[in-house]
Design an enzyme around this catalytic site. Structure first.
Site, PDB file in Angstrom:
ATOM      1  N   SER A 259      -0.557  -3.240  -0.955  1.00  0.00           N
ATOM      2  CA  SER A 259       0.123  -4.131  -0.667  1.00  0.00           C
ATOM      3  C   SER A 259       0.367  -4.115   0.788  1.00  0.00           C
ATOM      4  O   SER A 259      -0.194  -3.490   1.770  1.00  0.00           O
ATOM      5  CB  SER A 259       1.735  -3.846  -1.337  1.00  0.00           C
ATOM      6  OG  SER A 259       2.389  -2.677  -0.408  1.00  0.00           O
ATOM      7  N   LYS A 260       1.003  -5.504   1.243  1.00  0.00           N
ATOM      8  CA  LYS A 260       0.935  -5.642   2.692  1.00  0.00           C
ATOM      9  C   LYS A 260       1.622  -4.826   3.263  1.00  0.00           C
ATOM     10  O   LYS A 260       1.285  -4.593   4.610  1.00  0.00           O
ATOM     11  CB  LYS A 260       1.596  -7.355   2.566  1.00  0.00           C
ATOM     12  CG  LYS A 260       0.849  -8.554   2.078  1.00  0.00           C
ATOM     13  CD  LYS A 260       1.506  -9.467   2.328  1.00  0.00           C
ATOM     14  CE  LYS A 260       0.643 -10.752   1.652  1.00  0.00           C
ATOM     15  NZ  LYS A 260       1.457 -12.259   1.739  1.00  0.00           N
ATOM     16  N   ARG A 261       2.560  -4.095   2.484  1.00  0.00           N
ATOM     17  CA  ARG A 261       3.390  -3.029   3.432  1.00  0.00           C
ATOM     18  C   ARG A 261       2.515  -1.824   3.918  1.00  0.00           C
ATOM     19  O   ARG A 261       2.991  -1.356   4.810  1.00  0.00           O
ATOM     20  CB  ARG A 261       4.511  -2.416   2.513  1.00  0.00           C
ATOM     21  CG  ARG A 261       5.627  -3.490   2.095  1.00  0.00           C
ATOM     22  CD  ARG A 261       6.760  -2.878   1.430  1.00  0.00           C
ATOM     23  NE  ARG A 261       6.279  -2.220   0.266  1.00  0.00           N
ATOM     24  CZ  ARG A 261       6.269  -2.912  -0.776  1.00  0.00           C
ATOM     25  NH1 ARG A 261       6.373  -4.100  -0.851  1.00  0.00           N
ATOM     26  NH2 ARG A 261       5.889  -2.255  -2.049  1.00  0.00           N
ATOM     27  N   CYS A 262       1.458  -1.594   3.350  1.00  0.00           N
ATOM     28  CA  CYS A 262       0.500  -0.589   3.895  1.00  0.00           C
ATOM     29  C   CYS A 262      -0.046  -0.828   5.336  1.00  0.00           C
ATOM     30  O   CYS A 262      -0.578   0.273   5.878  1.00  0.00           O
ATOM     31  CB  CYS A 262      -0.533  -0.221   2.708  1.00  0.00           C
ATOM     32  SG  CYS A 262      -1.796  -1.541   2.932  1.00  0.00           S
ATOM     33  N   GLY A 263      -0.050  -2.012   5.760  1.00  0.00           N
ATOM     34  CA  GLY A 263      -0.799  -2.206   6.892  1.00  0.00           C
ATOM     35  C   GLY A 263      -2.256  -2.488   7.114  1.00  0.00           C
ATOM     36  O   GLY A 263      -2.679  -2.776   8.323  1.00  0.00           O
TER      37      GLY A 263
END
Length: 495
Positions: A259-263
């Site tokens: 996901s986008k949250r992983c950076g």
């Protein structure tokens, strides 16, 4: 056999996710392996999610990764327009939907949101999980021709739905998963034309793929469950079904969907983090595909030659960040120095403000980094000597102690003060002469000097290479400071 034609059909909703890049790469490799055409099509039918500038990101990413399209919005070879919103203006999607209505394979639906809300139901899956689904009950299928015409004349909002039979099954063939069969009772009457007049993603895909003569459809396996609906459309129109290649899910190292949250979920995230494009493409190719050999480093040209989509795995692919760093380091090691220096210079200048030889510093770090930001911590001591613990002078392998290091530095200081030539070769020769006279091993003298001039346990180069960059005045100042620190430490022990 018809010419292989694949397409990459992204939605302009932001940065290109690693999964989308893999889809583009696999589609490119499949068609180029067979000498076919790679088509770019912009799917902008979801106007709500569209992000300004995202189309430019798509073009820029494809260009930088080398995935050159043969056809697209900027290269029309007779199958355009290649932007769905432009295709929609011609009314073509609505015309195809109306054709299905005439055949009895689709129908107008005038149900409002309030009624559709009542159709939600909670079911238990085979795995025991519960989820909410909505199966349309075909309420509007029973409307008479007169009722439909009256609703249309009154301007009543509507969608057009596919008429899926409730009895029997629907099957389709996937190149990796084989035959997939589902009960029609599980299939919803999916919407073909939305209330805003735009086609849904699923419907526009089928129309465009057929008209553009796409032979292989590459996409993530999250679309596996919707594929039977695609086949229903192909059968209703009497069109040949393309080959489907559904790629495995990409997960993080905790086996959660990337996901986008992983950076680091997008191509531009990775570039921002100091990864080179060739390494990213190489790594992404291996997220679900295995070559016939044990090799792991491939140029794009080598991937085209070796790629066989039948070797794509059905199991989830883990985004191993550590492996990507390693792979990137291998690419940096092999990189032409001029290109490396150009890419490394911004990171060097973030840390170094003094008038030092930046080329020599770049040469030191080239084989010692995995990503460009690693440069900062490797070279920061050139700008300013850090505070450090004198315990670093004690090294079992070098057989050094704080006392022996103090002795070495004290003996070397006047020799280095007299030395005028501070080139690496001259300094190294001086230290070797000292080692020979003292009758000790190289490390016995080199370790204390390197520690003194760097203040670090790990450095990108040896003592004399560091001194050459620092120059005589700064090197001597650091050695004098080291002597003072060691004298204080030794006095404390002897007190």
């Amino acid at each position: 056999m018809s010419k292989v034609r694949t397409r990459f059909a992204p939605s302009p909703t932001g940065r290109m996710h690693v999964g989308n890049l893999r889809t583009a790469l696999y589609a490119y490799l499949i068609t180029k392996h067979e000498g076919g055409d790679f088509i770019l099509r912009i799917e902008d039918t979801d106007q709500v999610r569209e992000v300004e500038g995202a189309v430019d990101i798509i073009y820029r990413t494809l260009e930088k990764t080398g995935l050159k399209h043969d056809e697209g919005p900027d290269i029309d070879k007779g199958y355009g327009p290649y932007v769905q919103s432009e295709r929609q203006k011609s009314g073509m999607y609505l015309e195809y939907a109306k054709k299905l209505i005439e055949q009895g394979d689709a129908y107008y639906c005038f149900c409002d949101e309030a009624r559709l809300e009542t159709l939600h139901q909670v079911i238990t899956t085979e795995s025991g999980e519960t989820k909410e689904i909505s199966i349309y009950d075909k309420h509007c299928l029973s409307l008479s021709k007169e009722e439909i015409e009256a609703n249309l004349a009154a301007g009543k909002p509507y969608v057009i739905r596919l008429n899926v039979p409730r009895e029997g099954t629907t099957s389709f063939e996937d190149e990796l998963y084989g035959t997939i069969t589902v009960n029609n009772a599980e299939l919803d009457d999916m919407i073909l034309i939305k209330s805003d007049g735009y086609p849904t993603y699923n419907f526009a895909n089928v129309i465009d793929d057929h008209l553009m003569k796409i032979t292989h459809v590459v996409r993530g396996n999250e679309y596996l469950s919707s594929s039977p609906k695609y086949n229903r459309l192909y059968e209703a129109f009497g069109w040949e079904v393309p080959k489907y290649v559904h790629c495995p899910l990409i997960t993080d190292e905790e086996h959660h969907k990337l996901s986008k949250r992983c950076g680091h979920s997008s191509y531009e995230d990775l570039v921002d983090q100091g990864f080179v494009t060739e390494a990213i493409v190489n790594f992404v190719a291996l997220l679900g595909w295995s070559p016939s050999s044990n090799e792991e480093i491939f140029s794009l040209e080598e991937l085209v030659e070796q790629f066989d989509y039948h070797h794509i795995s059905k199991s989830p692919a883990v985004f191993d960040y550590t492996k990507l760093r390693w792979m990137n380091g291998e690419y940096i090691k092999k990189m032409d120095f001029d290109r490396f220096y150009e890419m490394a210079l911004p990171y060097i200048k973030e840390v170094i403000t003094k008038d030092l030889d930046l080329v020599k510093i770049a040469q030191m770090v080239k084989t010692r980094i995995e990503v460009f930001p690693d440069i900062r911590d490797l070279i920061d001591f050139f700008e300013m000597l850090p505070e450090y613990d004198v315990a670093m002078y004690t090294h079992k392998k070098m057989k050094t102690t704080t006392q022996s290091s103090l002795e070495v530095l004290t003996e070397l200081l006047p020799i280095l003060e007299e030395q005028e030539d501070y080139s690496n070769d001259a300094l190294y020769a001086t230290l070797l002469t000292y080692v020979e006279k003292k009758g000790c091993k190289n490390g016995y003298a080199m370790w204390p000097v390197r520690t003194a001039v760097s203040g670090k346990q790990m450095t990108p180069a040896g003592a004399t290479e560091i001194m050459e960059v620092l120059g005589k005045e700064e090197s001597l100042a650091r050695i004098r400071k080291a002597i003072a620190l060691l004298e204080s430490a030794c006095d404390s022990v002897n007190a």
